[in-house]
Design a protein around this motif. Structure first.
Motif, short mmCIF file in Angstrom:
data_model
loop_
_atom_site.label_atom_id
_atom_site.label_comp_id
_atom_site.label_asym_id
_atom_site.label_seq_id
_atom_site.Cartn_x
_atom_site.Cartn_y
_atom_site.Cartn_z
N ASP A 102 0.86 -1.19 0.00
CA ASP A 102 0.00 0.00 0.00
C ASP A 102 0.89 1.23 0.00
O ASP A 102 1.13 1.88 1.03
N ARG A 103 1.39 1.56 -1.18
CA ARG A 103 2.38 2.63 -1.30
C ARG A 103 1.79 4.00 -1.00
O ARG A 103 2.46 4.88 -0.46
N SER A 104 0.53 4.23 -1.37
CA SER A 104 -0.08 5.54 -1.11
C SER A 104 -0.16 5.80 0.39
O SER A 104 0.10 6.92 0.85
N ARG A 105 -0.49 4.78 1.16
CA ARG A 105 -0.53 4.93 2.62
C ARG A 105 0.87 5.19 3.16
O ARG A 105 1.08 6.05 4.01
N LEU A 106 1.85 4.43 2.64
CA LEU A 106 3.23 4.60 3.09
C LEU A 106 3.72 6.01 2.80
O LEU A 106 4.30 6.67 3.67
N MET A 107 3.48 6.50 1.58
CA MET A 107 3.96 7.83 1.20
C MET A 107 3.30 8.91 2.04
O MET A 107 3.93 9.90 2.43
N SER A 108 2.01 8.75 2.31
CA SER A 108 1.28 9.74 3.10
C SER A 108 1.83 9.84 4.51
O SER A 108 2.08 10.93 5.03
N VAL A 109 2.05 8.68 5.14
CA VAL A 109 2.58 8.67 6.50
C VAL A 109 4.04 9.13 6.51
O VAL A 109 4.46 9.88 7.40
N LEU A 110 4.81 8.70 5.51
CA LEU A 110 6.22 9.09 5.44
C LEU A 110 6.38 10.60 5.32
O LEU A 110 7.28 11.19 5.93
N GLU A 145 8.47 15.33 7.68
CA GLU A 145 8.24 16.74 7.96
C GLU A 145 8.37 17.02 9.46
O GLU A 145 8.97 18.02 9.87
N GLN A 146 7.85 16.11 10.27
CA GLN A 146 7.94 16.26 11.72
C GLN A 146 9.39 16.18 12.19
O GLN A 146 9.77 16.77 13.20
N SER A 147 10.22 15.44 11.42
CA SER A 147 11.63 15.28 11.76
C SER A 147 12.51 16.32 11.10
O SER A 147 13.74 16.30 11.26
N GLY A 148 11.92 17.22 10.31
CA GLY A 148 12.68 18.26 9.63
C GLY A 148 13.47 17.77 8.44
O GLY A 148 14.50 18.36 8.09
N LEU A 149 13.01 16.69 7.80
CA LEU A 149 13.72 16.10 6.68
C LEU A 149 12.89 16.18 5.41
O LEU A 149 11.67 16.34 5.44
N ARG A 150 13.57 16.04 4.27
CA ARG A 150 12.91 16.04 2.97
C ARG A 150 13.24 14.75 2.23
O ARG A 150 14.19 14.05 2.57
N ALA A 151 12.47 14.44 1.20
CA ALA A 151 12.69 13.22 0.43
C ALA A 151 12.64 13.52 -1.06
O ALA A 151 12.02 14.50 -1.49
N ASP A 152 13.29 12.67 -1.84
CA ASP A 152 13.20 12.71 -3.29
C ASP A 152 11.97 11.90 -3.69
O ASP A 152 12.05 10.70 -3.94
N TRP A 153 10.82 12.56 -3.73
CA TRP A 153 9.56 11.84 -3.92
C TRP A 153 9.49 11.18 -5.29
O TRP A 153 8.93 10.08 -5.42
N LYS A 154 10.07 11.81 -6.31
CA LYS A 154 10.06 11.20 -7.65
C LYS A 154 10.87 9.90 -7.63
O LYS A 154 10.44 8.88 -8.17
N VAL A 161 13.53 3.94 2.87
CA VAL A 161 12.79 4.51 3.99
C VAL A 161 13.41 4.08 5.32
O VAL A 161 13.64 4.89 6.22
N ALA A 162 13.73 2.78 5.44
CA ALA A 162 14.27 2.26 6.70
C ALA A 162 15.67 2.78 6.98
O ALA A 162 16.01 3.10 8.12
N MET A 163 16.50 2.88 5.93
CA MET A 163 17.91 3.21 6.14
C MET A 163 18.14 4.70 6.35
O MET A 163 19.12 5.08 6.99
N VAL A 164 17.28 5.56 5.81
CA VAL A 164 17.53 7.00 5.93
C VAL A 164 16.60 7.68 6.94
O VAL A 164 16.84 8.83 7.31
N SER A 165 15.57 6.99 7.40
CA SER A 165 14.65 7.60 8.36
C SER A 165 15.31 7.72 9.73
O SER A 165 16.15 6.90 10.09
N PRO A 166 14.91 8.72 10.51
CA PRO A 166 15.49 8.92 11.85
C PRO A 166 14.90 7.95 12.87
O PRO A 166 14.27 8.35 13.85
N LEU A 167 15.12 6.65 12.65
CA LEU A 167 14.67 5.63 13.58
C LEU A 167 15.71 5.45 14.68
O LEU A 167 16.90 5.68 14.47
N SER A 168 15.27 5.00 15.84
CA SER A 168 16.22 4.69 16.91
C SER A 168 16.97 3.42 16.56
O SER A 168 16.52 2.62 15.72
N PRO A 169 18.13 3.17 17.19
CA PRO A 169 18.85 1.92 16.94
C PRO A 169 17.99 0.68 17.19
O PRO A 169 18.04 -0.28 16.42
#
Length: 234
Positions: free
Chosen positions: A149-157, A162-171, A185-193
């Motif tokens: 469900d990519r539309s859901r993923l993109m919407s939440v991402l 934005e909440q983390s102050g980051l931008r993405a290459d949406w294209k 998404v997993a490797m560049v997102s500000p997730l905890s260890p």
């Protein structure tokens, strides 16, 4: 040094040099740039070049690591410090000489592994016997049919970044296949260890998707996902 196809077509080594690094997440077919400058990891790099050109990326279990003698400010782990059970083996697919005798490399993820036991050796870096059996599907190729469900993923991402102050290459994300998209998404997102460790331990792509969605949605709501990682390996 072996090529990527050589390793995929052959047998992955049962003993790996380990690069324990807090917050570092490598996934199959994902890529990770690294700047190698510490003497012990330059020695590890020489060992890897002589043994199929592969390195096992894994996280120290305690995060963030408190500074101790022998640890550096990147959160790498000295011998004897507990590690998570599961990591990912990556092949050196690019390398170049950096400043001050450092070496710049890019690892391409091949397969996840479980640490069986560490090997007692007279080296400055850590070696371990590993088992790939839980992740036998990792070397079977990517998933590019866009079933998630990519539309859901993109919407939440979008809200999460934005909440983390980051931008993405949406294209670029929109053009990616399912596995490549989740890897990025997993490797560049500000997730905890701990959250990154849960991602690498998710058995299949669909579970990785569900986990990432839960983590991002809870983070947006100001909550945290309960740590369900495996016990450390001592």
């Amino acid at each position: 040094m072996a090529t990527l196809n050589d390793v995929f077509m052959g047998q992955l080594p049962q003993t790996l040099p380990l690069f324990p690094l807090t917050g570092a997440l490598l996934l199959p077919r994902g890529t990770m740039p690294l700047n190698i400058f510490e003497p012990r990891y330059l020695e590890m790099l020489d060992y890897a070049r002589a043994h199929q050109g592969v390195i096992g990326m894994i996280q120290p279990h305690v995060s963030p690591i408190e500074a101790t003698e022998g640890d550096d400010n990147l959160g790498t782990a000295t011998r004897g410090r507990p590690l998570y059970k599961t990591g990912c083996v990556g092949m050196i697919t690019e390398q170049a000489q950096g400043p001050d005798n450092s070496v710049l490399i890019v690892l391409t993820g091949l397969s996840r592994f479980d640490v069986v036991k560490e090997v007692t050796v007279d080296t400055s870096f850590r070696l371990a016997e590993v088992d790939y059996s839980r992740f036998s599907g990792d070397c079977m190729g990517g998933h590019d049919d866009k079933r998630l469900d990519r539309s859901r993923l993109m919407s939440v991402l979008e809200v999460f970044l934005e909440q983390s102050g980051l931008r993405a290459d949406w294209k670029g994300l929109d053009d990616a296949g399912d596995e490549e998209l989740l890897n990025v998404v997993a490797m560049v997102s500000p997730l905890s260890p701990a959250e990154k460790q849960m991602v690498i331990e998710a058995p299949v792509l669909e579970e990785r998707f569900s986990l990432l969605m839960k983590i991002m949605e809870l983070t947006i709501a100001g909550q945290h996902y309960h740590d369900q990682t495996t016990p450390p390996v001592h």
